[in-house]
Design an enzyme around this catalytic site. Structure first.
Site, PDB file in Angstrom:
ATOM      1  N   ALA A 274       0.818  -1.220   0.000  1.00 41.16           N
ATOM      2  CA  ALA A 274       0.000   0.000   0.000  1.00 41.16           C
ATOM      3  C   ALA A 274       0.857   1.278   0.000  1.00 41.16           C
ATOM      4  CB  ALA A 274      -0.887  -0.011   1.245  1.00 41.16           C
ATOM      5  N   PRO A 275       0.414   2.323  -0.694  1.00 43.65           N
ATOM      6  CA  PRO A 275      -0.862   2.479  -1.405  1.00 43.65           C
ATOM      7  C   PRO A 275      -0.891   1.919  -2.821  1.00 43.65           C
ATOM      8  CG  PRO A 275       0.327   4.544  -1.431  1.00 43.65           C
ATOM      9  CD  PRO A 275       1.176   3.596  -0.628  1.00 43.65           C
ATOM     10  N   LYS A 278       3.889   0.869  -6.629  1.00 38.20           N
ATOM     11  CA  LYS A 278       4.760  -0.101  -7.301  1.00 38.20           C
ATOM     12  C   LYS A 278       3.965  -1.328  -7.741  1.00 38.20           C
ATOM     13  CE  LYS A 278       8.550   1.732  -4.612  1.00 38.20           C
ATOM     14  NZ  LYS A 278       7.786   2.349  -3.506  1.00 38.20           N
ATOM     15  N   ASP A 323       0.043  -9.673   8.045  1.00 36.37           N
ATOM     16  CA  ASP A 323       1.400  -9.346   8.470  1.00 36.37           C
ATOM     17  C   ASP A 323       2.333 -10.259   7.666  1.00 36.37           C
ATOM     18  OD1 ASP A 323       3.875  -9.247   9.732  1.00 36.37           O
ATOM     19  OD2 ASP A 323       2.994  -8.890  11.709  1.00 36.37           O
ATOM     20  N   CYS A 395      12.805   3.686   1.336  1.00 32.08           N
ATOM     21  CA  CYS A 395      12.949   5.101   0.949  1.00 32.08           C
ATOM     22  C   CYS A 395      13.697   5.791   2.094  1.00 32.08           C
ATOM     23  CB  CYS A 395      11.608   5.751   0.642  1.00 32.08           C
ATOM     24  SG  CYS A 395      10.384   5.619   1.933  1.00 32.08           S
TER      25      CYS A 395
HETATM   26  C1  SAM Z   1       6.954   1.905   2.138  1.00 28.64           C
HETATM   27  S1  SAM Z   1       5.285   1.489   2.319  1.00 28.64           S
HETATM   28  C2  SAM Z   1       4.947   0.656   0.815  1.00 28.64           C
HETATM   29  C3  SAM Z   1       4.758   1.555  -0.367  1.00 28.64           C
HETATM   30  C4  SAM Z   1       4.221   0.806  -1.578  1.00 28.64           C
HETATM   31  N1  SAM Z   1       5.047  -0.314  -1.924  1.00 28.64           N
HETATM   32  C5  SAM Z   1       4.066   1.707  -2.783  1.00 28.64           C
HETATM   33  O1  SAM Z   1       4.928   1.735  -3.659  1.00 28.64           O
HETATM   34  O2  SAM Z   1       3.039   2.386  -2.870  1.00 28.64           O
HETATM   35  C6  SAM Z   1       5.363   0.174   3.478  1.00 28.64           C
HETATM   36  C7  SAM Z   1       4.041  -0.534   3.711  1.00 28.64           C
HETATM   37  O3  SAM Z   1       4.321  -1.672   4.535  1.00 28.64           O
HETATM   38  C8  SAM Z   1       3.180  -1.918   5.327  1.00 28.64           C
HETATM   39  N2  SAM Z   1       3.609  -2.797   6.442  1.00 28.64           N
HETATM   40  C9  SAM Z   1       4.257  -2.460   7.576  1.00 28.64           C
HETATM   41  N3  SAM Z   1       4.534  -3.551   8.313  1.00 28.64           N
HETATM   42  C10 SAM Z   1       4.063  -4.608   7.610  1.00 28.64           C
HETATM   43  C11 SAM Z   1       4.034  -6.008   7.847  1.00 28.64           C
HETATM   44  N4  SAM Z   1       4.566  -6.530   8.947  1.00 28.64           N
HETATM   45  N5  SAM Z   1       3.449  -6.792   6.922  1.00 28.64           N
HETATM   46  C12 SAM Z   1       2.881  -6.269   5.802  1.00 28.64           C
HETATM   47  N6  SAM Z   1       2.882  -4.945   5.529  1.00 28.64           N
HETATM   48  C13 SAM Z   1       3.464  -4.140   6.418  1.00 28.64           C
HETATM   49  C14 SAM Z   1       2.691  -0.547   5.732  1.00 28.64           C
HETATM   50  O4  SAM Z   1       1.327  -0.576   6.072  1.00 28.64           O
HETATM   51  C15 SAM Z   1       2.972   0.261   4.448  1.00 28.64           C
HETATM   52  O5  SAM Z   1       1.822   0.346   3.658  1.00 28.64           O
END
Ligand code: SAM
Length: 452
Positions: A274-275, A278, A323, A395
């Protein structure tokens, strides 16, 4: 149409409340969405400007006051008003020179010094803080008008005021990048330009460019897939948005999806999706079977919205709230050919677009996110096919989350082989010719056959 027009005192009051929310750990975005819509654009521009100059603003406030007021809002209000008064004095020729930390950039809100002082005092009255508080604000601002030079002199050797980042952050960058730390900090203080990634399944770069130009938006092509807009714009009002012709995505982030080198028919996992910036790019590049995971249901809903707008939703895409570390909860045992691990991080590479990040993070966050990233990577590695690729993305510019994380991955997994990838990309400021880019880290690992 909204008939209500915000007054400057209301804008200052709400901006100071948003800045106080950041002091207690809330993001500026969170604080801004709670505001009435007629206040939001002006407060956003004031609060972003303040966050980019917050080290200086706080240092000036501390110089002005021997004791900080107990109310967090009033503290922020005094710091903010000093900053805006400085800009107003420069703009209206009441200051001989700009202080080195407050160049009047395009984003600087413009008021006259008289209006600013008057409305800053009125904001305190609106907040019903009483005469002593409005008297204090009036006295501090009038003193700044008389003694601006002394204020500037008082903070000349204050690194936080000079670089507008917390002291621990500056120390860390100096240690990580002895030659580049100043460029990184400078880039972080410059607002980014809007960059689009064309959805090649729906439109060509030529068609998107001509639509934008026809609507009066100055823009230019960057390579085969990206377009940079010269001026800021309301994204949803740009031509092609509803039709899904493009997505907003920084140039550094656009490098992620191609690094996985995906082919038609492959099983691909986007583990922290999310969001969905990618996720969409992956689906634009090949006909794949894609699982997009995120542990945050609200954020995952945005992936669905984005894929729907871009016409990329199909029965080959499955979205799961989970998760990533708990693979028994979401993995059916079939290995993935490619995994995108855009793991949660400190976001220290995207401060130019989210200036509040510098003030929200604590030094201990770096260690905590690094540990979480390791746990996610170790879980995902088990779901990767032999010969498959995992792309680690952050990032961030902190080495623990970048090269340190990649090296540790090789140490823990004897069957991991590092493939060529950009590694650390440092943030770069926009200029008249180029939009600059965010700071990212990329490492690609292939899973070798392992003789146990
Ligand atoms: C850097 S953002 C991702 C951005 C996304 N890939 C994009 O390009 O739009 C990291 C994401 O990891 C999720 N996240 C955090 N801990 C997580 C976990 N243990 N398992 C799955 N998702 C997780 C967060 O909710 C967040 O949406």
């Amino acid at each position: 149409m909204n008939a209500t027009t915000a007054t400057l005192s209301e804008i200052l009051l709400s901006s100071s409340r948003c800045l106080a929310a950041v002091q207690t750990g809330h993001s500026l975005t969170e604080a801004l969405v709670k505001l009435p819509t007629h206040l939001r654009p002006a407060v956003q521009s004031v609060a972003w400007y303040a966050m980019r100059h917050w080290g200086l603003a706080q240092a000036w406030r501390d110089f002005a006051l021997s004791r900080k007021p107990a109310k967090p809002w009033l503290n922020c209000h005094i710091a903010l008003s000093l900053l805006l008064l400085d800009a107003a004095m420069i703009e209206h020729g009441q200051a001989k020179e700009a202080s080195p930390q407050t160049p009047l950039d395009k984003q600087c809100p413009r008021y006259t010094p008289h209006t600013l002082v008057d409305q800053a005092v009125h904001a305190v009255e609106l907040a019903k803080l009483g005469k002593p508080a409005s008297g204090l604000v009036n006295a501090v601002l009038r003193r700044f008008q008389r003694e601006r030079h002394a204020f500037i002199k008082a903070v000349t050797n204050n690194a936080v005021a000079q670089w507008n980042h917390p002291a621990w952050w500056i120390r860390k960058l100096k240690a990580n990048y002895p030659a580049d730390w100043q460029n990184i900090l400078r880039a972080n203080q410059t607002p980014p330009k809007l960059v689009l990634r064309v959805n090649r399944r729906r439109a060509s770069i030529e068609a998107v460019m001509s639509e934008l130009l026809a609507a009066g938006h100055h823009c230019h092509a960057l390579g085969e897939n990206a377009i940079s807009l010269e001026d800021s714009a309301v994204v949803t009002a740009l031509p092609g948005f509803d039709q899904g012709h493009w997505s907003v995505q920084d140039l550094s982030a656009q490098r992620a999806a191609p690094l996985l080198d995906i082919k038609n028919g492959q099983r691909v996992l986007d583990a922290c999706a999310a969001p969905g910036g990618k996720t969409a790019h992956l689906l634009e590049l090949a006909d794949i079977e894609l699982t997009a995971l995120d542990q945050d249901p609200m954020r995952l809903a945005r992936v669905a919205d984005n894929l729907t707008r871009l016409r990329l939703m199909s029965d080959k895409v499955s979205l799961r709230v989970a998760d990533a570390r708990a693979i028994e909860q979401w993995w059916n045992g079939q290995p993935f050919d490619a995994i995108l691990a855009d793991v949660p991080c400190t976001a220290s590479g995207v401060v130019r677009r989210h200036p509040d990040i510098a003030w929200l993070r604590r030094e201990s966050d770096v260690m905590q996110t690094t540990r979480l990233q390791q746990e996610i990577l170790d879980a995902l590695w088990q779901t990767l096919a032999t010969g498959g690729r995992l792309l680690l993305v952050t990032c961030s510019v902190f080495q623990e989350e970048g090269e340190g994380q990649a090296q540790a991955m090789l140490t823990r997994h004897a069957d991991a082989k590092r493939l060529p990838a950009p590694g650390q990309i440092l943030p770069c400021a926009a200029n008249a010719r180029a939009p600059g880019h965010d700071g990212f880290f990329y490492a690609v690992f292939e899973r070798k056959a392992c003789n146990r």
